[in-house]
Structure formats: C-alpha cells, structure tokens
Design a protein around this motif. Structure first.
Motif, mmCIF file in Angstrom:
data_model
loop_
_atom_site.group_PDB
_atom_site.id
_atom_site.type_symbol
_atom_site.label_atom_id
_atom_site.label_comp_id
_atom_site.label_asym_id
_atom_site.label_seq_id
_atom_site.Cartn_x
_atom_site.Cartn_y
_atom_site.Cartn_z
ATOM 1 N N LYS A 104 0.810 -1.220 0.000
ATOM 2 C CA LYS A 104 0.000 0.000 0.000
ATOM 3 C C LYS A 104 0.842 1.269 0.000
ATOM 4 C CE LYS A 104 -2.535 -1.635 3.447
ATOM 5 N NZ LYS A 104 -3.587 -1.862 4.459
ATOM 6 N N ASP A 105 2.145 1.132 0.252
ATOM 7 C CA ASP A 105 2.997 2.314 0.190
ATOM 8 C C ASP A 105 3.705 2.457 -1.157
ATOM 9 O OD1 ASP A 105 4.716 0.212 0.498
ATOM 10 O OD2 ASP A 105 5.750 1.000 2.259
ATOM 11 N N ASP A 106 3.340 1.613 -2.145
ATOM 12 C CA ASP A 106 3.802 1.841 -3.516
ATOM 13 C C ASP A 106 3.225 3.163 -4.010
ATOM 14 O OD1 ASP A 106 5.203 -0.512 -3.686
ATOM 15 O OD2 ASP A 106 3.629 -1.610 -4.731
ATOM 16 N N ASP A 107 3.913 3.812 -4.947
ATOM 17 C CA ASP A 107 3.306 5.022 -5.501
ATOM 18 C C ASP A 107 2.151 4.622 -6.422
ATOM 19 O OD1 ASP A 107 4.221 4.571 -8.217
ATOM 20 O OD2 ASP A 107 6.165 5.377 -7.641
ATOM 21 N N GLU A 108 1.325 5.578 -6.746
ATOM 22 C CA GLU A 108 0.096 5.284 -7.486
ATOM 23 C C GLU A 108 0.371 4.608 -8.828
ATOM 24 O OE1 GLU A 108 -2.239 8.810 -7.842
ATOM 25 O OE2 GLU A 108 -2.630 8.979 -5.691
ATOM 26 N N GLN A 109 1.396 5.082 -9.534
ATOM 27 C CA GLN A 109 1.690 4.516 -10.843
ATOM 28 C C GLN A 109 2.107 3.059 -10.737
ATOM 29 O OE1 GLN A 109 4.557 6.717 -13.133
ATOM 30 N NE2 GLN A 109 4.419 5.372 -14.908
ATOM 31 N N GLU A 110 2.976 2.739 -9.764
ATOM 32 C CA GLU A 110 3.405 1.355 -9.571
ATOM 33 C C GLU A 110 2.218 0.465 -9.214
ATOM 34 O OE1 GLU A 110 8.044 1.502 -7.994
ATOM 35 O OE2 GLU A 110 6.394 1.543 -6.542
ATOM 36 N N PHE A 111 1.375 0.974 -8.325
ATOM 37 C CA PHE A 111 0.235 0.184 -7.848
ATOM 38 C C PHE A 111 -0.729 -0.115 -8.986
ATOM 39 C CE2 PHE A 111 -3.787 -0.689 -5.818
ATOM 40 C CZ PHE A 111 -3.449 -1.408 -4.688
ATOM 41 N N THR A 112 -1.138 0.917 -9.708
ATOM 42 C CA THR A 112 -2.118 0.715 -10.786
ATOM 43 C C THR A 112 -1.529 -0.093 -11.931
ATOM 44 O OG1 THR A 112 -1.551 2.882 -11.728
ATOM 45 C CG2 THR A 112 -3.438 2.783 -10.229
ATOM 46 N N SER A 113 -0.234 0.101 -12.208
ATOM 47 C CA SER A 113 0.405 -0.668 -13.277
ATOM 48 C C SER A 113 0.426 -2.153 -12.927
ATOM 49 C CB SER A 113 1.832 -0.156 -13.499
ATOM 50 O OG SER A 113 2.500 -0.949 -14.462
ATOM 51 N N ALA A 114 0.756 -2.468 -11.676
ATOM 52 C CA ALA A 114 0.771 -3.868 -11.246
ATOM 53 C C ALA A 114 -0.636 -4.462 -11.274
ATOM 54 C CB ALA A 114 1.369 -3.979 -9.849
ATOM 55 N N LEU A 115 -1.611 -3.692 -10.828
ATOM 56 C CA LEU A 115 -2.988 -4.182 -10.787
ATOM 57 C C LEU A 115 -3.537 -4.406 -12.191
ATOM 58 C CD1 LEU A 115 -5.066 -4.884 -8.614
ATOM 59 C CD2 LEU A 115 -5.981 -2.562 -8.816
ATOM 60 N N SER A 116 -3.167 -3.549 -13.123
ATOM 61 C CA SER A 116 -3.665 -3.692 -14.496
ATOM 62 C C SER A 116 -3.126 -4.935 -15.182
ATOM 63 C CB SER A 116 -3.313 -2.450 -15.321
ATOM 64 O OG SER A 116 -1.909 -2.329 -15.469
ATOM 65 N N GLY A 117 -2.041 -5.527 -14.618
ATOM 66 C CA GLY A 117 -1.488 -6.745 -15.202
ATOM 67 C C GLY A 117 -2.462 -7.902 -15.197
ATOM 68 N N ILE A 118 -3.481 -7.832 -14.348
ATOM 69 C CA ILE A 118 -4.489 -8.892 -14.292
ATOM 70 C C ILE A 118 -5.123 -9.107 -15.657
ATOM 71 C CG2 ILE A 118 -6.729 -9.546 -13.310
ATOM 72 C CD1 ILE A 118 -5.934 -8.043 -10.779
ATOM 73 N N VAL A 119 -5.345 -8.003 -16.371
ATOM 74 C CA VAL A 119 -5.998 -8.079 -17.682
ATOM 75 C C VAL A 119 -5.165 -8.914 -18.654
ATOM 76 C CG1 VAL A 119 -6.836 -6.731 -19.646
ATOM 77 C CG2 VAL A 119 -7.131 -5.856 -17.325
ATOM 78 N N ASP A 120 -3.836 -8.791 -18.554
ATOM 79 C CA ASP A 120 -2.939 -9.496 -19.468
ATOM 80 C C ASP A 120 -2.454 -10.829 -18.906
ATOM 81 O OD1 ASP A 120 -3.048 -7.300 -21.243
ATOM 82 O OD2 ASP A 120 -1.532 -6.255 -20.051
ATOM 83 N N GLY A 121 -3.001 -11.215 -17.764
ATOM 84 C CA GLY A 121 -2.605 -12.474 -17.165
ATOM 85 C C GLY A 121 -1.327 -12.414 -16.370
ATOM 86 N N ARG A 122 -0.866 -11.199 -16.026
ATOM 87 C CA ARG A 122 0.341 -11.050 -15.217
ATOM 88 C C ARG A 122 -0.039 -10.949 -13.745
ATOM 89 N NH1 ARG A 122 2.246 -6.341 -15.737
ATOM 90 N NH2 ARG A 122 0.873 -5.428 -17.312
ATOM 91 N N PRO A 123 0.607 -11.694 -12.866
ATOM 92 C CA PRO A 123 0.278 -11.593 -11.436
ATOM 93 C C PRO A 123 0.655 -10.225 -10.901
ATOM 94 C CG PRO A 123 2.230 -12.943 -11.769
ATOM 95 C CD PRO A 123 1.664 -12.674 -13.125
ATOM 96 N N PRO A 124 -0.259 -9.546 -10.208
ATOM 97 C CA PRO A 124 0.052 -8.223 -9.655
ATOM 98 C C PRO A 124 0.989 -8.314 -8.459
ATOM 99 C CG PRO A 124 -2.184 -8.867 -9.071
ATOM 100 C CD PRO A 124 -1.652 -9.937 -9.967
ATOM 101 N N LEU A 125 2.227 -7.885 -8.656
ATOM 102 C CA LEU A 125 3.238 -7.933 -7.602
ATOM 103 C C LEU A 125 3.965 -6.590 -7.547
ATOM 104 C CD1 LEU A 125 4.858 -11.394 -8.411
ATOM 105 C CD2 LEU A 125 3.381 -10.910 -6.455
ATOM 106 N N SER A 126 4.128 -6.065 -6.342
ATOM 107 C CA SER A 126 4.948 -4.878 -6.181
ATOM 108 C C SER A 126 6.376 -5.213 -6.594
ATOM 109 C CB SER A 126 4.928 -4.389 -4.729
ATOM 110 O OG SER A 126 3.654 -3.899 -4.389
ATOM 111 N N PRO A 127 7.115 -4.251 -7.177
ATOM 112 C CA PRO A 127 8.486 -4.538 -7.624
ATOM 113 C C PRO A 127 9.366 -5.129 -6.535
ATOM 114 C CG PRO A 127 7.754 -2.430 -8.498
ATOM 115 C CD PRO A 127 6.692 -2.886 -7.542
ATOM 116 N N SER A 128 9.308 -4.583 -5.327
ATOM 117 C CA SER A 128 10.153 -5.087 -4.246
ATOM 118 C C SER A 128 9.765 -6.512 -3.856
ATOM 119 C CB SER A 128 10.073 -4.172 -3.021
ATOM 120 O OG SER A 128 8.745 -4.109 -2.519
ATOM 121 N N ILE A 129 8.480 -6.841 -3.976
ATOM 122 C CA ILE A 129 8.015 -8.192 -3.668
ATOM 123 C C ILE A 129 8.499 -9.173 -4.726
ATOM 124 C CG2 ILE A 129 5.970 -9.645 -3.441
ATOM 125 C CD1 ILE A 129 6.558 -7.833 -1.024
#
Length: 217
Positions: A104-129
C-alpha cells in the motif's frame, strides 16, 4: 472485471484503494468490508471477480478471508494489499492462494500498473516483492545444489590445489599420494561438479560455496 470487494479497515486507505482500482477497472461495481466478519457476510451473497485483501483486520487475519474466497469462490482473483513487505507475510499469503501481493505504500503509478497486469494475465506484484521472490528462489536453488554435491575431505583438498594452479603431479606430491590416485580424485570432482577443466571446477566450487575464495590465489 464486473464486481470488486475491497477488504480494508482504515477508511482513508480503503478510499485510496477504491480510487486506484477504479482507475484500472472503471466499470467494476465496488463493495467494501472493514473486518473479517463483514467480508464473510458480503461473500454470502457476493461472488467478486477481484478481491483486495488487507492482512491485518480488527477481528482476525485477512488470510482467513483469502482461504474462504479460494474455497467458495475459486474464480475470484485475490490480491493481498498490505504494508508487510517481509517473507513471513508474503509466503503464507501465497500458500493460502493469493494471486498477487501489492504494498500500500507503492506510488500510485506502480500500484495501478501492477494491478492492471491482471488483464494481461500477469500476477500483480509490487516490484520489491517480485525481487524478494526472485532472491528467495535463487537462494533455494543454490542451497539445493549445495546439498546435492558432497565432496570428501580429500576431494576438497584436491580442489583447492587445482584451483590454485597445481598440476596433477604437484597436487599428488603435496597430498602425499600417487599421481594415479590424484587423477582419480580429479575425475570424481569433474563428475560431481559437471565440469570439464580445472578453471570451471574452481569457479563452480566457489559459486556453490564448496570452497572459500580466500583459499584460492
């Protein structure tokens, strides 16, 4: 993505999650729950396409909600949204069936970019994770390799000598054994390390932690 459930007990954080996920999935109908009990009540009549799950809830562990979702609504994409960035929280969540893990402390762009990966079949993961998972499996692979390769004390002695440039003859003299016996040790080393020359043997042994780099010249 038609229906979404956000499980978060802090109202301001819930608002932020709702805003960010709404940007990614603007057509989704959003529902909220602030506790394990409220989430379970929602799930008695709701089958969400996406669930954002906080781990620390006032009446229990978010993992219990995650397990319920995976049992009763297996089609739901379950993404943990948390402040915990350690392996002690990450891997239990993955074992419980989490499809993603966002901080939840990711910046907005990182968070939304990771979440949008669901559409393309990419698992939403924070970069550090994602980096933590990569390091974990690299270390696990190395540990497995170390466990699979076991050298005798004589083979270790031989390895250190050849890593320092000793010929088979000189190594044999140093160890007080015959050239024939030394050649046998070297052959065993090549087979165990799956290499074809002394340089490769030395490099692989150091990388696997079988010998200390300080033991080589």
């Amino acid at each position: 993505m038609k229906t979404m459930l956000i499980i978060e007990d802090i109202p301001e954080v819930g608002d932020w999650l709702q805003q960010q996920s709404g940007r990614v999935f603007p057509q989704a109908v959003q529902h909220r729950a602030a506790s394990v009990a409220e989430a379970c009540a929602r799930l008695s009549y709701l089958s969400p396409d996406l669930a954002l799950i906080d781990l620390g809830l006032p009446d229990g562990d978010g993992l219990s909600v995650l397990r319920t979702l995976k049992r009763d609504h297996p089609q739901t994409c379950c993404v943990v949204t948390t402040i915990f960035d350690d392996a002690g929280h990450l891997f239990p969540a993955l074992r419980a069936g989490a499809d993603g893990y966002l901080l939840k402390d990711d910046d907005e762009q990182e968070f939304t970019s990771a979440l949008s990966g669901i559409v393309d079949g990419r698992p939403p993961l924070s970069p550090s994770i994602a980096n933590m998972m990569l390091r974990h499996f690299q270390q696990t692979a190395q540990q497995m390799a170390q466990q699979e390769i076991t050298l005798t004390s004589r083979e270790e002695d031989m390895l250190v000598l050849v890593a320092n440039g000793y010929s088979v003859k000189n190594a044999a003299e140093s160890l007080g054994i015959s050239v024939h016996t030394a050649s046998g040790y070297l052959k065993n080393l090549y087979q165990k390390l799956q290499v074809t020359n002394r340089a490769e043997a030395a490099l692989k042994a150091v990388n696997l932690g079988l010998i200390n780099p300080a033991d080589t010249l």
